[in-house]
Write a protein that holds these residues in place. Structure first.
Motif, PDB file in Angstrom:
ATOM      1  N   LEU A  99     -25.408   9.954  11.804  1.00 39.71           N
ATOM      2  CA  LEU A  99     -25.250  10.738  13.036  1.00 39.71           C
ATOM      3  C   LEU A  99     -24.547  12.061  12.752  1.00 39.71           C
ATOM      4  O   LEU A  99     -24.953  13.118  13.259  1.00 39.71           O
ATOM      5  CB  LEU A  99     -24.464   9.938  14.073  1.00 39.71           C
ATOM      6  CG  LEU A  99     -25.209   8.758  14.710  1.00 39.71           C
ATOM      7  CD1 LEU A  99     -24.240   7.898  15.516  1.00 39.71           C
ATOM      8  CD2 LEU A  99     -26.338   9.257  15.616  1.00 39.71           C
ATOM      9  N   LEU A 100     -23.496  12.003  11.935  1.00 35.84           N
ATOM     10  CA  LEU A 100     -22.788  13.235  11.560  1.00 35.84           C
ATOM     11  C   LEU A 100     -23.707  14.156  10.761  1.00 35.84           C
ATOM     12  O   LEU A 100     -23.740  15.374  10.988  1.00 35.84           O
ATOM     13  CB  LEU A 100     -21.537  12.895  10.746  1.00 35.84           C
ATOM     14  CG  LEU A 100     -20.686  14.085  10.284  1.00 35.84           C
ATOM     15  CD1 LEU A 100     -20.157  14.868  11.478  1.00 35.84           C
ATOM     16  CD2 LEU A 100     -19.530  13.608   9.402  1.00 35.84           C
ATOM     17  N   GLY A 101     -24.485  13.563   9.853  1.00 37.30           N
ATOM     18  CA  GLY A 101     -25.421  14.354   9.070  1.00 37.30           C
ATOM     19  C   GLY A 101     -26.468  15.014   9.939  1.00 37.30           C
ATOM     20  O   GLY A 101     -26.856  16.165   9.707  1.00 37.30           O
ATOM     21  N   LEU A 102     -26.936  14.303  10.945  1.00 42.42           N
ATOM     22  CA  LEU A 102     -27.922  14.874  11.866  1.00 42.42           C
ATOM     23  C   LEU A 102     -27.363  16.134  12.525  1.00 42.42           C
ATOM     24  O   LEU A 102     -28.042  17.167  12.591  1.00 42.42           O
ATOM     25  CB  LEU A 102     -28.292  13.829  12.923  1.00 42.42           C
ATOM     26  CG  LEU A 102     -29.420  14.140  13.909  1.00 42.42           C
ATOM     27  CD1 LEU A 102     -29.965  12.833  14.496  1.00 42.42           C
ATOM     28  CD2 LEU A 102     -28.969  15.038  15.051  1.00 42.42           C
ATOM     29  N   VAL A 103     -26.125  16.042  13.000  1.00 44.90           N
ATOM     30  CA  VAL A 103     -25.510  17.187  13.679  1.00 44.90           C
ATOM     31  C   VAL A 103     -25.300  18.341  12.706  1.00 44.90           C
ATOM     32  O   VAL A 103     -25.694  19.488  12.975  1.00 44.90           O
ATOM     33  CB  VAL A 103     -24.175  16.779  14.331  1.00 44.90           C
ATOM     34  CG1 VAL A 103     -23.482  17.999  14.939  1.00 44.90           C
ATOM     35  CG2 VAL A 103     -24.405  15.716  15.395  1.00 44.90           C
ATOM     36  N   LEU A 104     -24.684  18.053  11.562  1.00 47.74           N
ATOM     37  CA  LEU A 104     -24.327  19.113  10.617  1.00 47.74           C
ATOM     38  C   LEU A 104     -25.561  19.786  10.018  1.00 47.74           C
ATOM     39  O   LEU A 104     -25.616  21.015   9.900  1.00 47.74           O
ATOM     40  CB  LEU A 104     -23.438  18.553   9.508  1.00 47.74           C
ATOM     41  CG  LEU A 104     -22.059  18.053   9.949  1.00 47.74           C
ATOM     42  CD1 LEU A 104     -21.275  17.515   8.762  1.00 47.74           C
ATOM     43  CD2 LEU A 104     -21.277  19.166  10.644  1.00 47.74           C
ATOM     44  N   LEU A 105     -26.558  18.995   9.631  1.00 53.65           N
ATOM     45  CA  LEU A 105     -27.768  19.573   9.052  1.00 53.65           C
ATOM     46  C   LEU A 105     -28.505  20.446  10.057  1.00 53.65           C
ATOM     47  O   LEU A 105     -28.964  21.545   9.729  1.00 53.65           O
ATOM     48  CB  LEU A 105     -28.696  18.457   8.561  1.00 53.65           C
ATOM     49  CG  LEU A 105     -28.328  17.785   7.241  1.00 53.65           C
ATOM     50  CD1 LEU A 105     -29.195  16.561   7.011  1.00 53.65           C
ATOM     51  CD2 LEU A 105     -28.485  18.766   6.076  1.00 53.65           C
ATOM     52  N   THR A 106     -28.625  19.950  11.277  1.00 55.92           N
ATOM     53  CA  THR A 106     -29.334  20.712  12.302  1.00 55.92           C
ATOM     54  C   THR A 106     -28.655  22.046  12.563  1.00 55.92           C
ATOM     55  O   THR A 106     -29.307  23.103  12.599  1.00 55.92           O
ATOM     56  CB  THR A 106     -29.422  19.901  13.602  1.00 55.92           C
ATOM     57  OG1 THR A 106     -30.098  18.669  13.344  1.00 55.92           O
ATOM     58  CG2 THR A 106     -30.183  20.668  14.671  1.00 55.92           C
ATOM     59  N   VAL A 107     -27.348  22.024  12.727  1.00 57.78           N
ATOM     60  CA  VAL A 107     -26.608  23.257  13.016  1.00 57.78           C
ATOM     61  C   VAL A 107     -26.626  24.192  11.804  1.00 57.78           C
ATOM     62  O   VAL A 107     -26.858  25.404  11.945  1.00 57.78           O
ATOM     63  CB  VAL A 107     -25.165  22.941  13.438  1.00 57.78           C
ATOM     64  CG1 VAL A 107     -24.360  24.228  13.610  1.00 57.78           C
ATOM     65  CG2 VAL A 107     -25.152  22.141  14.733  1.00 57.78           C
ATOM     66  N   ALA A 108     -26.405  23.643  10.604  1.00 57.70           N
ATOM     67  CA  ALA A 108     -26.326  24.483   9.407  1.00 57.70           C
ATOM     68  C   ALA A 108     -27.652  25.172   9.119  1.00 57.70           C
ATOM     69  O   ALA A 108     -27.694  26.379   8.829  1.00 57.70           O
ATOM     70  CB  ALA A 108     -25.894  23.638   8.210  1.00 57.70           C
ATOM     71  N   VAL A 109     -28.741  24.432   9.177  1.00 61.23           N
ATOM     72  CA  VAL A 109     -30.051  25.036   8.896  1.00 61.23           C
ATOM     73  C   VAL A 109     -30.425  26.035   9.985  1.00 61.23           C
ATOM     74  O   VAL A 109     -30.956  27.113   9.700  1.00 61.23           O
ATOM     75  CB  VAL A 109     -31.128  23.942   8.753  1.00 61.23           C
ATOM     76  CG1 VAL A 109     -32.519  24.564   8.636  1.00 61.23           C
ATOM     77  CG2 VAL A 109     -30.841  23.083   7.535  1.00 61.23           C
ATOM     78  N   GLY A 110     -30.138  25.708  11.228  1.00 62.16           N
ATOM     79  CA  GLY A 110     -30.408  26.639  12.309  1.00 62.16           C
ATOM     80  C   GLY A 110     -29.616  27.925  12.150  1.00 62.16           C
ATOM     81  O   GLY A 110     -30.157  29.030  12.308  1.00 62.16           O
ATOM     82  N   ALA A 111     -28.325  27.811  11.817  1.00 63.09           N
ATOM     83  CA  ALA A 111     -27.477  28.996  11.647  1.00 63.09           C
ATOM     84  C   ALA A 111     -27.945  29.839  10.464  1.00 63.09           C
ATOM     85  O   ALA A 111     -27.965  31.074  10.539  1.00 63.09           O
ATOM     86  CB  ALA A 111     -26.022  28.565  11.453  1.00 63.09           C
TER      87      ALA A 111
END
Length: 268
Positions: free
Chosen positions: A32-44
């Motif tokens: 769940l943490l990876g889902l949040v961090l990956l999504t935000v990091a790649v989007g940014a």
């Protein structure tokens, strides 16, 4: 996976058990943490490299901001697979079905607990992505002067892209749950779902016939589902935003229905 009034105590028991298993599994929390961090990091990162030097440059700001969903969905799929896959791997599924013999209730409870967790994580991931884009995009050219107001959920298309992205992550997670319930193998289910998500679009890209390309994009779960993120030129999409998400929902429903059938037909 509906239940009658007499099934509700059984479903409550199953929900309590599935929630306990889910919240005490460190792997689920990491995913769940990876889902949040990956999504935000790649989007940014995508937003940071996007430029708009002049008006009419064609940047779809919400869709660009939500690019990270392409990567975050992998964590969602694995999360869905492991919701049941770990029990098949260890043999604990026998204990689960002995405690709750109504197998539909077990699958429904797993789906509900998974849905709640992914909805929360997906909402955080999407909100973080839009916030990062709101801060970074103006420095790269997509400004009000170029016809790009600051990203806001008060804007209808942006809200649809955001809500649709959260639902997209939920549906691919449920697709993973259905696949693993049908195959009883985490590796096979993960490979099947990721192949379905990524191989069909690749196939569409190499097909020469434009009509076939369009048809493949209309039925492939990833390009159809992610059409919900588009806010520009939606009339030119192979499939409409909500219709595309509906296609993905049908894939997820079919996987869950197949999983339910296998769960009832075979011994644990």
């Amino acid at each position: 996976m509906t239940s009658s009034p007499s099934d509700r105590p059984v479903l409550r028991l199953a929900l309590a058990a599935e929630w306990t298993k889910f919240r005490t599994d460190a792997t689920q929390a990491r995913l769940l943490l990876g889902l949040v961090l990956l999504t935000v990091a790649v989007g940014a990162a995508t937003v940071a490299t996007t430029t708009c030097p002049a008006p009419g440059c064609g940047v779809d700001a919400p869709r660009t901001a939500l690019t990270g969903v392409l990567v975050g969905q992998v964590a969602a799929v694995v999360l869905g697979v492991l919701t049941a896959g770990n029990e098949y791997h260890t043999g604990m599924i026998r204990t689960t079905l002995a405690a709750v013999p109504r197998r539909s209730a077990v699958l429904a409870a797993k789906a509900l607990v998974l849905s709640a967790a992914v909805l929360v994580a997906g909402a955080l991931a999407v909100a973080g992505s839009l916030l990062a884009a709101r801060l970074l995009l103006p420095g790269n050219g997509p400004t009000p002067a170029h016809g790009y107001p600051a990203l806001s959920l008060a804007d209808g298309p942006t809200l649809r892209a955001a809500a649709g992205s959260v639902l997209y992550l939920l549906l691919v997670a449920l697709l993973g749950l259905g696949a693993v319930t049908a195959t009883r193998s985490s590796a096979a289910a993960t490979g099947a779902v990721l192949g379905l998500l990524f191989v069909l679009p690749a196939l569409a890209a190499v097909v020469a016939d434009p009509d076939w390309q369009r048809h493949l994009r209309q039925v492939a779960p990833m390009p159809a589902g992610l059409a919900v993120q588009a806010t520009l030129d939606t009339a030119r999409l192979p499939i409409g935003p909500w219709a595309g998400l509906g296609v993905l929902a049908l894939w997820a429903a079919a996987a869950l229905a197949l999983g339910r059938t296998v769960l009832h037909a075979r011994d644990a």
